[in-house]
Design a protein around this motif. Structure first.
Motif, PDB file in Angstrom:
ATOM      1  N   ILE A   1       2.456   6.286 -22.839  1.00 22.46           N
ATOM      2  CA  ILE A   1       1.923   5.445 -23.468  1.00 22.46           C
ATOM      3  C   ILE A   1       1.982   3.526 -22.702  1.00 22.46           C
ATOM      4  O   ILE A   1       1.628   3.116 -22.426  1.00 22.46           O
ATOM      5  N   ILE A   2       3.517   4.137 -22.770  1.00 24.61           N
ATOM      6  CA  ILE A   2       4.197   2.763 -22.023  1.00 24.61           C
ATOM      7  C   ILE A   2       3.362   3.138 -19.816  1.00 24.61           C
ATOM      8  O   ILE A   2       3.269   1.723 -19.970  1.00 24.61           O
ATOM      9  N   ILE A   3       3.217   3.940 -19.551  1.00 24.86           N
ATOM     10  CA  ILE A   3       2.622   3.772 -17.986  1.00 24.86           C
ATOM     11  C   ILE A   3       1.193   3.627 -18.587  1.00 24.86           C
ATOM     12  O   ILE A   3       0.533   1.987 -17.730  1.00 24.86           O
ATOM     13  N   GLU A   4       0.567   3.312 -19.737  1.00 23.16           N
ATOM     14  CA  GLU A   4      -0.714   3.114 -19.919  1.00 23.16           C
ATOM     15  C   GLU A   4       0.030   1.361 -20.174  1.00 23.16           C
ATOM     16  O   GLU A   4      -1.433   0.942 -19.640  1.00 23.16           O
ATOM     17  N   LYS A   5      -0.382   0.897 -20.558  1.00 24.87           N
ATOM     18  CA  LYS A   5       0.444  -0.413 -20.717  1.00 24.87           C
ATOM     19  C   LYS A   5       0.970  -0.924 -19.738  1.00 24.87           C
ATOM     20  O   LYS A   5       0.196  -2.453 -18.894  1.00 24.87           O
ATOM     21  N   VAL A   6       1.830  -0.486 -19.015  1.00 25.66           N
ATOM     22  CA  VAL A   6       2.276  -1.205 -17.175  1.00 25.66           C
ATOM     23  C   VAL A   6       1.029  -1.173 -17.162  1.00 25.66           C
ATOM     24  O   VAL A   6       0.749  -2.484 -16.275  1.00 25.66           O
TER      25      VAL A   6
ATOM     26  N   THR B   1       2.369 -16.388 -18.763  1.00 28.12           N
ATOM     27  CA  THR B   1       3.433 -15.635 -17.420  1.00 28.12           C
ATOM     28  C   THR B   1       4.835 -15.403 -18.623  1.00 28.12           C
ATOM     29  O   THR B   1       5.559 -14.766 -18.323  1.00 28.12           O
ATOM     30  N   MET B   2       4.429 -16.654 -19.428  1.00 28.69           N
ATOM     31  CA  MET B   2       5.924 -16.049 -20.744  1.00 28.69           C
ATOM     32  C   MET B   2       6.107 -14.795 -21.699  1.00 28.69           C
ATOM     33  O   MET B   2       7.341 -14.146 -21.014  1.00 28.69           O
ATOM     34  N   TYR B   3       4.696 -14.563 -21.995  1.00 30.49           N
ATOM     35  CA  TYR B   3       4.442 -13.602 -22.458  1.00 30.49           C
ATOM     36  C   TYR B   3       4.856 -12.562 -21.402  1.00 30.49           C
ATOM     37  O   TYR B   3       5.638 -11.078 -22.567  1.00 30.49           O
ATOM     38  N   ILE B   4       3.850 -12.079 -20.162  1.00 25.07           N
ATOM     39  CA  ILE B   4       4.400 -11.323 -19.594  1.00 25.07           C
ATOM     40  C   ILE B   4       5.512 -10.884 -18.862  1.00 25.07           C
ATOM     41  O   ILE B   4       5.367  -9.309 -19.221  1.00 25.07           O
ATOM     42  N   ASP B   5       6.688 -11.795 -18.550  1.00 26.80           N
ATOM     43  CA  ASP B   5       7.475 -11.398 -18.561  1.00 26.80           C
ATOM     44  C   ASP B   5       8.146 -10.784 -19.485  1.00 26.80           C
ATOM     45  O   ASP B   5       8.849  -9.593 -18.953  1.00 26.80           O
ATOM     46  N   ASP B   6       8.197 -10.595 -20.561  1.00 27.22           N
ATOM     47  CA  ASP B   6       8.694 -10.510 -22.148  1.00 27.22           C
ATOM     48  C   ASP B   6       8.054  -9.181 -22.044  1.00 27.22           C
ATOM     49  O   ASP B   6       9.431  -7.930 -22.298  1.00 27.22           O
ATOM     50  N   GLU B   7       7.032  -9.189 -22.213  1.00 31.13           N
ATOM     51  CA  GLU B   7       6.437  -7.545 -22.471  1.00 31.13           C
ATOM     52  C   GLU B   7       6.585  -6.206 -21.365  1.00 31.13           C
ATOM     53  O   GLU B   7       7.545  -6.062 -21.526  1.00 31.13           O
ATOM     54  N   MET B   8       6.857  -7.453 -20.164  1.00 38.81           N
ATOM     55  CA  MET B   8       7.700  -5.999 -18.901  1.00 38.81           C
ATOM     56  C   MET B   8       8.982  -5.855 -18.594  1.00 38.81           C
ATOM     57  O   MET B   8       8.845  -4.919 -18.584  1.00 38.81           O
ATOM     58  N   ASP B   9       9.838  -6.760 -19.115  1.00 37.91           N
ATOM     59  CA  ASP B   9      10.656  -6.624 -19.566  1.00 37.91           C
ATOM     60  C   ASP B   9      11.847  -5.502 -20.330  1.00 37.91           C
ATOM     61  O   ASP B   9      12.298  -4.391 -20.076  1.00 37.91           O
ATOM     62  N   ASN B  10      10.970  -5.310 -21.373  1.00 35.05           N
ATOM     63  CA  ASN B  10      10.851  -4.258 -22.529  1.00 35.05           C
ATOM     64  C   ASN B  10      10.590  -3.113 -21.974  1.00 35.05           C
ATOM     65  O   ASN B  10      11.261  -1.735 -22.360  1.00 35.05           O
ATOM     66  N   LEU B  11       9.317  -3.058 -21.407  1.00 38.11           N
ATOM     67  CA  LEU B  11       8.269  -1.948 -21.024  1.00 38.11           C
ATOM     68  C   LEU B  11       9.514  -0.920 -20.083  1.00 38.11           C
ATOM     69  O   LEU B  11       9.543   0.185 -20.055  1.00 38.11           O
ATOM     70  N   MET B  12       9.818  -1.851 -19.003  1.00 35.85           N
ATOM     71  CA  MET B  12      10.666  -1.633 -18.448  1.00 35.85           C
ATOM     72  C   MET B  12      12.827  -0.772 -18.816  1.00 35.85           C
ATOM     73  O   MET B  12      12.782  -0.154 -18.262  1.00 35.85           O
ATOM     74  N   ARG B  13      12.730  -2.151 -19.334  1.00 34.57           N
ATOM     75  CA  ARG B  13      13.580  -1.024 -20.205  1.00 34.57           C
ATOM     76  C   ARG B  13      13.672   0.285 -20.825  1.00 34.57           C
ATOM     77  O   ARG B  13      14.360   1.503 -20.924  1.00 34.57           O
TER      78      ARG B  13
ATOM     79  N   GLN C   1      10.840   2.369 -20.526  1.00 39.97           N
ATOM     80  CA  GLN C   1      10.919   3.327 -19.678  1.00 39.97           C
ATOM     81  C   GLN C   1      11.991   3.598 -19.381  1.00 39.97           C
ATOM     82  O   GLN C   1      12.545   4.730 -18.761  1.00 39.97           O
ATOM     83  N   GLU C   2      13.528   3.138 -18.368  1.00 38.75           N
ATOM     84  CA  GLU C   2      14.942   3.487 -17.970  1.00 38.75           C
ATOM     85  C   GLU C   2      14.697   4.388 -18.915  1.00 38.75           C
ATOM     86  O   GLU C   2      15.588   5.736 -17.934  1.00 38.75           O
ATOM     87  N   ILE C   3      15.104   4.540 -20.146  1.00 36.98           N
ATOM     88  CA  ILE C   3      16.262   4.904 -21.007  1.00 36.98           C
ATOM     89  C   ILE C   3      15.186   6.183 -21.231  1.00 36.98           C
ATOM     90  O   ILE C   3      15.965   7.383 -21.519  1.00 36.98           O
ATOM     91  N   LEU C   4      13.938   6.207 -21.015  1.00 35.94           N
ATOM     92  CA  LEU C   4      12.945   7.544 -21.746  1.00 35.94           C
ATOM     93  C   LEU C   4      13.227   8.619 -20.236  1.00 35.94           C
ATOM     94  O   LEU C   4      13.044   9.725 -20.206  1.00 35.94           O
ATOM     95  N   ASN C   5      13.118   7.914 -18.982  1.00 32.63           N
ATOM     96  CA  ASN C   5      13.745   8.882 -17.824  1.00 32.63           C
ATOM     97  C   ASN C   5      14.539   9.287 -17.424  1.00 32.63           C
ATOM     98  O   ASN C   5      15.261  10.151 -17.575  1.00 32.63           O
ATOM     99  N   ASP C   6      15.888   7.694 -18.233  1.00 37.13           N
ATOM    100  CA  ASP C   6      17.525   8.723 -18.305  1.00 37.13           C
ATOM    101  C   ASP C   6      17.292  10.011 -19.437  1.00 37.13           C
ATOM    102  O   ASP C   6      18.036  11.687 -18.849  1.00 37.13           O
ATOM    103  N   LEU C   7      16.838  10.349 -20.608  1.00 37.27           N
ATOM    104  CA  LEU C   7      17.029  10.931 -21.551  1.00 37.27           C
ATOM    105  C   LEU C   7      16.202  11.797 -21.084  1.00 37.27           C
ATOM    106  O   LEU C   7      16.494  13.133 -21.441  1.00 37.27           O
ATOM    107  N   LEU C   8      15.261  12.181 -20.484  1.00 35.66           N
ATOM    108  CA  LEU C   8      14.089  12.856 -20.197  1.00 35.66           C
ATOM    109  C   LEU C   8      14.865  13.432 -19.259  1.00 35.66           C
ATOM    110  O   LEU C   8      14.966  15.305 -19.497  1.00 35.66           O
TER     111      LEU C   8
END
Length: 467
Positions: free
Chosen positions: A99-104, A255-267, A269-276
Motif C-alpha cells: 500500500i505504501i509503495i502504491e502511495k509513493v 509542496t508542504m503537504y507532499i514533503d510531510d506525506e513523503m517523510d511519513n511514508l519513508m519513516r 517504510q524503513e521500519i517495515l523493511n527492517d521488521l520484515l
C-alpha cells in the motif's frame, strides 16, 4: 554468527562452482544471520527515532498512518514477547508495504507535476521584479562561462550530469516535431538492449513529463488531484502580479503537504523493511550482546509506544545506543560482500529445486531488496531481459509521441516548454562534440526574447554553477 571466514569460503566456492550442494545449503543460514543482525541494529535506531518524532508531535501519528503503526507495534510486541510464528504478521506487513509503495507511486506523479509547474512559474517571476541582466552580460559570455563549468571536470559522468542539469534549465524554443525527433533519436540507443532498461527509461521520461499516471492517485489523494486539475486552467501569459502570488502560495501549500506525506511514508517504510528482514530471518538470530542490546531497545521503545510500563525511560533507552556505535559500519562490508544472490539465482536455479531449497531461497532473494537504497522496491519484481528489436522500439516510440501530442493539445505554452525542458534533461546526451553543445546553449539563449524567462534561466544556471 557463522565465522566470517567460513561465509567467505561458501561464497568463494559458489562463485567458483565448487562444493555446490553443500555451499547452497549453508549459504542461506549464514546470509540470513548477518542480515538479521544488521536489521536489528537498524530497527532499534529507526523505531526509537520514529517514537521520538511522534512524541514531539504530541503523541499523534500522522493522519492516515494509525492503522499501519498499530499493526507494526502489535507485531513488535509479539516479537519482543518471544513468539516464533509470524506468518500472519508477515502477510499483514507485506500488505501494508505494498500500500505504501502504491502511495509513493501516487505522490511521485504529483511531485513530477509540481516540478513542471514550478519550472513554468519561475519563468514568470521576473515580470514582477525590477531587475535587469547582470552587468556586462552577453549570450556569448554566458555560454563561455557555462562551457567552462561543464568542462572543468575530467570525469565523463560528472560532465554528462552537468550537461543534463544545464539543458533542463535553458529556454526551450523547439517545434514539437523537432522535439519528437530528438526524443526518437534518444530512444534509438535502446535498440538491441533489454526491455527492462527501455522500460526504466520510458518511466523516467514519462514521470518528468506528467505523462505517468496511477490508478490510485485520485482516490488516495483526491485534494491533490483536484488542485492540479485546477492548475491546468492557469494562463501564464495573462498572469498578473496578484495571480503570480496566489499561484506561488498554492504551490507552496502543495509542496508542504507532499514533503510531510513523503517523510511519513519513508519513516514507516524503513521500519517495515527492517521488521520484515528480522521476521524472515528470525530462525537464524544470533545471541550476542549487540543483538540482546537491540532487542532491549526495541522492546522498551515498543512499551512506550503502547503506553505500557517500561523499565527504562526514553533517556535510558538513548544511552543504550552507545553499545551499537560502529556496529552497523562493521557489518555492512561483509553484508555487501556476501550478497551473491543475483549470481546464485542465475547459475543455480535448477540446483536449488533439486535440493528442495526453494522456500529458503525465496526468502534469501528478498533480503537484498529490503536492504537496498531503493526502499520502495517491490519484493516480487521480475526483470524483463527480453531483447528490444526494431518493431518493439518503433511501437514504444509511437506510443510515447502520441502521449505527448495528447498532452500538448490543451496545455499552456509555458507548461509545454517546461515539459520539453524536463524531458530533454533526461535524454541520453545528444551532442556529437563540444562544438555542438556550445552552439546549442548559445542558440537557445539568443533566440529567447522573453526577458523574464531568460533572467530566470540565468539565475537558476548561476545557482547550479555555484554549487
Amino acid at each position: 554468527m557463522l565465522k566470517r571466514v567460513y561465509m567467505k569460503k561458501i561464497v568463494g566456492d559458489l562463485l567458483k562452482n565448487r562444493n555446490i550442494d553443500e555451499s547452497l545449503k549453508k549459504y542461506t543460514g549464514g546470509f540470513m544471520k548477518i542480515n538479521n543482525k544488521y536489521a536489528l541494529i537498524r530497527l532499534a535506531m529507526n523505531y526509537y527515532t520514529y517514537y521520538v518524532s511522534v512524541s514531539e508531535d504530541g503523541g499523534m501519528v500522522a493522519p492516515g498512518f494509525n492503522e499501519y503503526v498499530k499493526t507494526i507495534n502489535e507485531t513488535i510486541e509479539k516479537y519482543a514477547n518471544g513468539a516464533d510464528d509470524f506468518s500472519e504478521n508477515i502477510a499483514e506487513l507485506e500488505s501494508i508495504r505494498n500500500i505504501i509503495i502504491e502511495k509513493v507511486a501516487d505522490i511521485t506523479c504529483y511531485v513530477d507535476k509540481y516540478n513542471v509547474y514550478e519550472h513554468a512559474i519561475n519563468r514568470v517571476e521576473y515580470r514582477f521584479r525590477e531587475e535587469d541582466y547582470p552587468s556586462g552580460y552577453s549570450d556569448e559570455n554566458f555560454t563561455r562561462t557555462i562551457m567552462q563549468f561543464i568542462l572543468e571536470d575530467e570525469d565523463n559522468m560528472m560532465i554528462n550530469s552537468k550537461i543534463k542539469d544545464v539543458i533542463g534549465q535553458l529556454p526551450v524554443r523547439l517545434t514539437k516535431n523537432k522535439f519528437f525527433e530528438m526524443l526518437s533519436n534518444g530512444l534509438s540507443i535502446y535498440n538491441g538492449g533489454t526491455k527492462e532498461a527501455l522500460d526504466d527509461f520510458l518511466y523516467m521520461i514519462k514521470t518528468c513529463s506528467m505523462l505517468d499516471k496511477t490508478d490510485t492517485m485520485a482516490t488516495n489523494y483526491p485534494h491533490l488531484y483536484e488542485e492540479f486539475d485546477n492548475l491546468k486552467n492557469v494562463k501564464f501569459k495573462e498572469m498578473d502580479s496578484k495571480g503570480y502570488d496566489e499561484f506561488k502560495d498554492r504551490l507552496s501549500d502543495i509542496t508542504m503537504y507532499i514533503d510531510d506525506e513523503m517523510d511519513n511514508l519513508m519513516r514507516v517504510q524503513e521500519i517495515l523493511n527492517d521488521l520484515l528482514l528480522i521476521l524472515y530471518t528470525n530462525d537464524e538470530k544470533e545471541e550476542d550482546n549487540v543483538v540482546k542490546g537491540c532487542d532491549e531497545i526495541i522492546k522498551n521503545t515498543n512499551l512506550l509506544f503502547l503506553n505500557k510500563f517500561s523499565s527504562k525511560s526514553l533517556e535510558e533507552i538513548e544511552d543504550m545506543f552507545v553499545m551499537l556505535e560502529g556496529e552497523q559500519e562493521k557489518i555492512y562490508p561483509h553484508l555487501s560482500a556476501y550478497d551473491i544472490t543475483d549470481q546464485i539465482k542465475e547459475s543455480y536455479k535448477d540446483k536449488i529445486k533439486q535440493l528442495d531449497l526453494v522456500e529458503e531461497y525465496n526468502i534469501v532473494f528478498k533480503l537484498p531488496k529490503l536492504n537496498s537504497d531503493s526502499m520502495f522496491v517491490k519484493l516480487d519484481k521480475v526483470e524483463n531481459n527480453d531483447v528490444v528489436d526494431e518493431a518493439y522500439l518503433e511501437n514504444q516510440k509511437e506510443q510515447l509521441i502520441n502521449d505527448y501530442r495528447e498532452l500538448f493539445k490543451d496545455t499552456d505554452k509555458m507548461i509545454t516548454r517546461a515539459v520539453m525542458a524536463q524531458a530533454l534533461s533526461e535524454l541520453p546526451i545528444f551532442f556529437n562534440n563540444i562544438s555542438e553543445l556550445q552552439d546549442y546553449i548559445y542558440n537557445t539563449l539568443s533566440i529567447c526574447n522573453d526577458k523574464a524567462e531568460k533572467l530566470a534561466c540565468i539565475e537558476i544556471i548561476n545557482g547550479i554553477m555555484a554549487g
